[in-house]
Write an enzyme that holds these catalytic residues in place. Structure first.
Site, short mmCIF file in Angstrom:
data_model
loop_
_atom_site.label_atom_id
_atom_site.label_comp_id
_atom_site.label_asym_id
_atom_site.label_seq_id
_atom_site.Cartn_x
_atom_site.Cartn_y
_atom_site.Cartn_z
N ASP A 72 -16.73 -26.39 0.21
CA ASP A 72 -16.46 -26.59 1.64
C ASP A 72 -17.63 -27.32 2.31
O ASP A 72 -18.64 -27.62 1.65
CB ASP A 72 -16.14 -25.25 2.31
CG ASP A 72 -17.34 -24.33 2.42
OD1 ASP A 72 -18.33 -24.52 1.68
OD2 ASP A 72 -17.30 -23.39 3.24
N SER A 76 -18.81 -23.87 8.72
CA SER A 76 -18.25 -23.58 7.41
C SER A 76 -16.99 -24.41 7.17
O SER A 76 -17.04 -25.63 7.18
CB SER A 76 -17.98 -22.09 7.27
OG SER A 76 -17.61 -21.75 5.96
#
Length: 580
Positions: A303, A144
């Site tokens: 992201d 992530s």
């Protein structure tokens, strides 16, 4: 077994390759490094694996990935669902393509077909592919928004959501039962493809995903009318969102999308930002410069695995300011509900889902539209679980779900937060307000004027390494054991310990049991309606403190939040001094 025993075991294990052993031999005289790498096994938790890349039992490498996949394969075989296969996706991080292939080949060696994306894709596209291809499970290789040295491994089930209890615990048992790396089955890529057990996912799945994202647009006529007037700056922050987000914005009809060229291409070191988290305003430095150059209305950034989105908009002075995850969640809740009401598609059994640490501003918004608000523990898998329950029971219609950490979802095509659909909807919303001569900042102020001035803040303390783990545990134990009587001079009325599942009424002493699954979270409700929550991050070496308050004015709300944050600092300092 201590760290030196594990270290020696890796050096002598015939299943470990020579290159890995060489890396380990180079740290033979570094006791601290050996301890960091080997003081424990990298735990396969309820969300899978996440750790620093490197050799060692407490690191992410081909062996820890292989062991996790072998355990998952053993579980699937026991379930008897191996014929459905497993979908696999990966992002732009170091070793992501290699780990994805290793996982696919371990599955193939166990007779389980692997459907692998041929290049990097967002996490929500993996969630979609699991359902679209009818797979029994899915794997995504990503860390992530963690720093560059990290990578991770997340497991999804047939409903497209991350695995939840009790299945997560059963998979963990199977992973832990793989006692040696020699138990990991192997097969070559050529053999796997020849046997039809390793195949690449085709463009048709991408097209189907795009169609589902575009179906979430609330007012396509508005986009067509305003698309040429709205100027958007987008940055994928060197991640997997570049192509899918741009494709979705183009298909939606937006004409002026400017890409931050320095952050356009995948870069595992995230050279321009270091820490690729859209929650950090510093990642938008280059985007802001471009936005000023092109006179943009809005900045959006996703992201590395494109499940979180950050946004910046112009305030009443024309300066770019951050919209937090709570602000975006509240704005989108209001926008989606208002549009559905206007076009007559707002269902009577509609539901909006948020996590317990997300803003309470959602409650009055949902009440105004006659929609039920529901809460779940932190983690989008719990929102995915609710969606599945709605479909099975018909009790509610899912309208929108979000968490304060910049993740949200509209639609049920995926069961995880999706920054692609979020970006499209944020831009549509910006067009809606611009048509009215307003910015998204103006829209936010209107929310406050209508529903109240809510201030939500997050304080994160980074505590790395083995010492950091111990400090986090000590602070959590203190907040759990010695329930504070007050915060900022305001009485604590209810204390919820989600780990013990005990809810304590601080006024009467009465204890009740939480209906949520166990989780390392402590939550306090105060006499004036404010709340605080403390929990370790599930993805980073951080301890997080959440604060939510409401004031008659925003200045008052900010002052209340600041006083509570000061009290938290004092309590942390007290715990640290007691342990010193």
């Amino acid at each position: 077994m201590n760290e030196m025993d594990r270290y020696q075991q890796w050096l002598t294990d015939p299943a470990i390759d020579a290159q890995t052993k060489q890396e380990l031999q180079e740290i033979a005289d570094d006791a601290k490094e050996i301890k960091e790498r080997f003081y424990k096994e990298l735990e396969f938790g309820t969300g899978g694996l996440r750790g620093i890349i490197g050799a060692g039992s407490n690191r992410l490498n081909r062996y820890t990935v292989g062991r996790a996949t072998q355990g998952l394969a053993n579980y699937i075989l026991k379930e008897g669902t191996q014929q459905k296969g497993v979908a696999i996706a990966y992002d732009s991080r170091h070793m992501s393509p290699e780990f994805a292939q290793i996982a696919g080949l371990v599955l193939a060696a166990n007779g389980i077909k692997a459907y692998v994306y041929p290049s990097l894709r967002p996490t929500p596209m993996l969630s979609f592919a699991v359902r679209e291809l009818g797979c029994t499970a899915g794997i995504v290789i990503t860390a992530s928004h963690n720093p560059p040295e990290y990578n991770g491994y997340k497991v999804y089930w047939a409903d497209g959501a991350q695995v939840v209890a009790p299945r997560d615990r059963d998979i963990i048992q199977e992973v832990n039962a793989v006692s040696g790396f020699g138990e990991i089955k192997e097969i070559s890529l050529e053999e796997a493809q020849k046997a039809g057990l390793f195949t690449y996912i085709g463009k048709e799945v991408d097209d189907a995903y795009d169609a589902n994202v575009l179906a979430q647009c609330q007012n396509k006529a508005l986009i067509a009318q305003m698309a040429d007037d709205l100027k958007i700056v987008y940055t994928p922050i060197h991640g997997s969102g570049n192509l899918p987000v741009r494709r979705a914005l183009e298909k939606a009809g937006f004409c002026h999308v400017h890409i931050v060229k320095e952050q356009e291409q995948p870069d595992a070191d995230f050279t321009t930002v270091g820490y690729p988290n859209p929650e950090d305003p510093k990642v938008f430095t280059l985007a802001k410069a471009l936005a000023e150059q092109v006179d943009a209305d809005i900045i959006v950034g996703t992201d590395p695995d494109c499940d979180r989105v950050g946004a910046m908009v112009r305030d009443d002075k024309g300066e770019f300011v951050v919209l937090t995850g709570n602000m975006v969640g509240a704005l989108l809740t209001e926008y989606i509900l208002s549009q559905k009401k206007a076009n007559g598609t707002l269902p009577k059994n509609g539901a909006v889902i948020k996590t317990i640490v997300s803003t309470e501003l959602i409650a009055p918004i949902c009440k105004a539209y006659g929609v039920e608000q529901m809460e779940v523990l932190t983690g989008f898998k719990f929102i995915g679980e609710k969606i599945k329950n709605f479909e099975e029971t018909g009790s509610h219609t899912f309208l929108f779900g979000f968490e304060e950490s910049y993740g949200c979802l509209a639609g049920t095509y995926a069961r995880d937060k999706d920054a692609v659909v979020a970006t499209v909807l944020i831009c549509e919303m910006a067009a809606y307000y611009k048509q009215k001569g307003m910015t998204l900042y103006d829209g936010l102020q209107k929310l406050y004027a209508t529903y109240g001035c809510y201030q939500d803040t997050v304080k994160a303390i980074t505590l790395k390494g083995l010492d950091g783990v111990e400090k986090i545990q000590n602070i959590m134990a203190s907040f759990r054991k010695d329930i504070p009587k007050t915060f900022g001079g305001i009485a604590v009325t209810v204390a919820k310990d989600y780990k013990t599942q005990v809810i304590t009424n601080m006024q009467t002493g009465e204890e009740t049991k939480s209906t949520f699954p166990p989780s390392d979270v402590v939550y306090y409700t105060l006499a004036d309606g404010s709340w605080l929550c403390v929990r370790p991050s599930g993805t980073e070496p951080k301890l997080k403190f959440y604060i939510g308050v409401k004031g008659d004015t925003m200045q008052e709300a900010k002052q209340k939040a600041a006083i509570l944050e000061q009290d938290i600092d004092a309590k942390i300092e007290q715990v640290s001094s007691e342990k010193a």
